[in-house]
Design an enzyme around this catalytic site. Structure first.
Site, mmCIF file in Angstrom:
data_model
loop_
_atom_site.group_PDB
_atom_site.id
_atom_site.type_symbol
_atom_site.label_atom_id
_atom_site.label_comp_id
_atom_site.label_asym_id
_atom_site.label_seq_id
_atom_site.Cartn_x
_atom_site.Cartn_y
_atom_site.Cartn_z
ATOM 1 N N SER A 117 36.405 -12.608 41.835
ATOM 2 C CA SER A 117 37.135 -13.586 41.118
ATOM 3 C C SER A 117 36.379 -13.675 39.857
ATOM 4 O O SER A 117 35.135 -12.820 39.666
ATOM 5 C CB SER A 117 36.794 -15.020 41.911
ATOM 6 O OG SER A 117 35.564 -15.405 42.109
ATOM 7 N N ASP A 160 26.039 -11.073 51.384
ATOM 8 C CA ASP A 160 25.097 -12.472 50.933
ATOM 9 C C ASP A 160 24.063 -11.880 49.994
ATOM 10 O O ASP A 160 22.925 -11.301 50.676
ATOM 11 C CB ASP A 160 24.666 -13.340 51.795
ATOM 12 C CG ASP A 160 24.078 -14.579 51.257
ATOM 13 O OD1 ASP A 160 23.589 -14.585 50.113
ATOM 14 O OD2 ASP A 160 23.771 -15.571 52.053
ATOM 15 N N ASN A 167 26.749 -8.582 38.135
ATOM 16 C CA ASN A 167 27.464 -9.663 37.589
ATOM 17 C C ASN A 167 27.482 -10.949 38.503
ATOM 18 O O ASN A 167 27.445 -11.823 37.933
ATOM 19 C CB ASN A 167 29.021 -9.217 37.561
ATOM 20 C CG ASN A 167 29.922 -10.433 37.378
ATOM 21 O OD1 ASN A 167 29.939 -11.034 36.330
ATOM 22 N ND2 ASN A 167 30.550 -10.881 38.493
ATOM 23 N N TYR A 171 18.442 -21.777 36.673
ATOM 24 C CA TYR A 171 19.270 -20.865 36.307
ATOM 25 C C TYR A 171 19.012 -20.159 35.020
ATOM 26 O O TYR A 171 18.792 -18.889 34.662
ATOM 27 C CB TYR A 171 20.935 -21.409 36.090
ATOM 28 C CG TYR A 171 22.010 -20.530 35.572
ATOM 29 C CD1 TYR A 171 22.519 -19.568 36.361
ATOM 30 C CD2 TYR A 171 22.316 -20.867 34.172
ATOM 31 C CE1 TYR A 171 23.414 -18.937 35.956
ATOM 32 C CE2 TYR A 171 23.364 -19.814 33.648
ATOM 33 C CZ TYR A 171 24.099 -19.064 34.591
ATOM 34 O OH TYR A 171 25.087 -18.286 34.050
ATOM 35 N N LYS A 202 17.928 -16.032 34.465
ATOM 36 C CA LYS A 202 18.776 -15.405 33.440
ATOM 37 C C LYS A 202 17.920 -14.758 32.286
ATOM 38 O O LYS A 202 18.232 -13.644 31.815
ATOM 39 C CB LYS A 202 19.954 -16.188 33.011
ATOM 40 C CG LYS A 202 21.239 -16.523 33.884
ATOM 41 C CD LYS A 202 21.894 -15.370 34.252
ATOM 42 C CE LYS A 202 23.082 -15.554 35.250
ATOM 43 N NZ LYS A 202 23.800 -14.398 35.541
#
Length: 243
Positions: free
Chosen positions: A15, A53, A79, A143, A147
């Site tokens: 998705s 996972d 991704n 996060y 990143k």
């Protein structure tokens, strides 16, 4: 020369941005391998899907080995991601472990698993999905940290693998209208309105905007661009990103 079919692996292609990248590659006639924790609700004759996972090391290693046994991987798009919102007051070590596993360890494991075929083709391509949040974003402590780590990994891999003909670049999406974005930024919420007002081009980005940037980095003819970060952010990094 490998007799296995050449393929591009896109993690998290069931998705969102991953799906848009996969569909763009399929539109070019490429074979795409999706590696995601959830099965895709869409099909294509040249799409193969594996479930894993990616926060779990053993599972990631096994699925990567399964893919390497069936496909000649010539490009990799790391991704798959998760936000895990939280401030320094609320973030947990479990959240940190989860995103380190997904954004850093899985990238390392998948890259290692496919290195033989990436090297053998002499024009391997790796694209890592970082984020505009790597430059700092409130309530995204774990996060943004991971990143930003992806950018460091991208630059080091570019240095180490350039002589093998492999380019390694990163994308830093800004506000992109995906289900993941909407979960953290509900429509009409004050923070969502602030984000919309910060976008220089006056609109939200789409997964297809990011996919077009990924296609540039993945193109075989673009072998002189490596170690770079391209912010697909509608201008939200202006005045923040280093020149």
């Amino acid at each position: 020369m490998s007799q296995l079919p050449a393929a591009t692996v896109v993690s998290g292609a069931s998705s969102g941005i991953g799906r848009a990248i996969a569909e763009a590659l399929l539109g070019q006639g490429r074979t795409v391998v999706n590696l995601d924790y959830a099965a895709p609700q869409w099909e294509h004759p040249k799409l193969a899907s594996f479930q894993a996972d990616l926060t779990k090391e053993d599972e990631t290693r096994q699925r990567a080995a399964d893919i390497a046994a069936r496909f000649n991987v010539t490009a990799l798009v790391n991704n798959a991601g998760a936000t895990r919102p939280g401030t320094i007051d609320t973030a947990t070590t479990q959240q940190l472990d989860d995103v380190v596993g997904l954004h850093l360890r899985a990238v390392l494991l998948l890259t290692q698993a496919f290195l033989p075929s990436l090297r053998a083709c002499r024009q391997g391509r790796i694209v890592n999905m970082s984020s505009r949040a790597a430059l700092g974003k409130p309530e995204r402590i774990v996060y943004s940290a991971t990143k930003a780590g992806m950018i460091g990994m991208t630059r080091t891999l570019a240095m180490e693998l350039g002589r093998d003909g492999i380019t390694v670049n990163a994308l830093g999406p800004g506000p992109i209208a995906t289900e993941l974005f909407r979960q953290s930024n509900p429509e009409g919420a004050p923070q969502t309105e602030r984000i919309l007002k910060s976008i220089a081009v006056g609109r939200m980005g789409t997964p297809e905007d990011v996919a077009r940037a990924a296609l540039f980095f993945l193109a075989p003819e673009n072998g002189f661009v490596t170690g770079q970060v391209l912010y697909v952010c509608g201008g939200t990094t202006l005045g923040v990103a280093p020149v």
